[in-house]
Design a protein around this motif. Sequence first.
Motif, short mmCIF file in Angstrom:
data_model
loop_
_atom_site.label_atom_id
_atom_site.label_comp_id
_atom_site.label_asym_id
_atom_site.label_seq_id
_atom_site.Cartn_x
_atom_site.Cartn_y
_atom_site.Cartn_z
N GLU A 170 79.07 90.15 12.80
CA GLU A 170 79.97 89.01 12.61
C GLU A 170 80.79 89.16 11.33
O GLU A 170 81.98 88.83 11.31
CB GLU A 170 79.18 87.70 12.60
N ARG B 78 79.80 85.13 2.38
CA ARG B 78 79.25 85.53 3.68
C ARG B 78 78.23 86.65 3.53
O ARG B 78 77.16 86.61 4.15
CB ARG B 78 80.38 85.97 4.61
N GLU C 252 68.74 89.76 14.20
CA GLU C 252 69.63 88.75 13.63
C GLU C 252 70.44 89.33 12.48
O GLU C 252 71.62 89.00 12.31
CB GLU C 252 68.83 87.53 13.15
N GLN D 37 73.23 91.18 14.00
CA GLN D 37 74.23 90.23 14.50
C GLN D 37 75.08 89.69 13.36
O GLN D 37 76.30 89.59 13.47
CB GLN D 37 73.55 89.09 15.25
N GLN D 38 74.43 89.32 12.27
CA GLN D 38 75.16 88.79 11.12
C GLN D 38 76.11 89.84 10.53
O GLN D 38 77.24 89.52 10.15
CB GLN D 38 74.18 88.30 10.05
N ILE E 52 73.81 86.80 3.97
CA ILE E 52 73.01 87.77 4.73
C ILE E 52 71.96 88.39 3.82
O ILE E 52 70.77 88.43 4.15
CB ILE E 52 73.90 88.87 5.35
N MET F 60 65.25 87.08 8.01
CA MET F 60 65.81 87.23 9.35
C MET F 60 65.18 88.43 10.03
O MET F 60 64.94 89.45 9.38
CB MET F 60 67.33 87.49 9.29
#
Length: 92
Positions: free
Chosen positions: A24, A48, A17, A20-21, A52, A13
């Motif tokens: 989140e 989760r 990104e 952002q992950q 990442i 990524m």
Amino acid sequence: MTLATQHGDVVPMPPQEVEQQLAELAGAMPQLLKDSRGVEFWIEFMERADAIRDRVSLDHFDWVTERIYEVLADYGITPPSRWILAAAACAS
């Protein structure tokens, strides 16, 4: 190269990104803590977080791991020992 590319072709990524992950993941914490207790929390959180970590380049792996630890620390939670040991193994 990412950890995941050892098992298949996964493109790392880009940093935006990743950020952002991570945001989140942090944003999901209140709901995760509310909906899941004990083992269920760790299963959901680690799925989760591992999603990442599996998509970052090796040179960003430690940074992302520390950021994930910070998400937990913000809620007074200590990272699971499995990750600490895995991170130490990757560093050596």
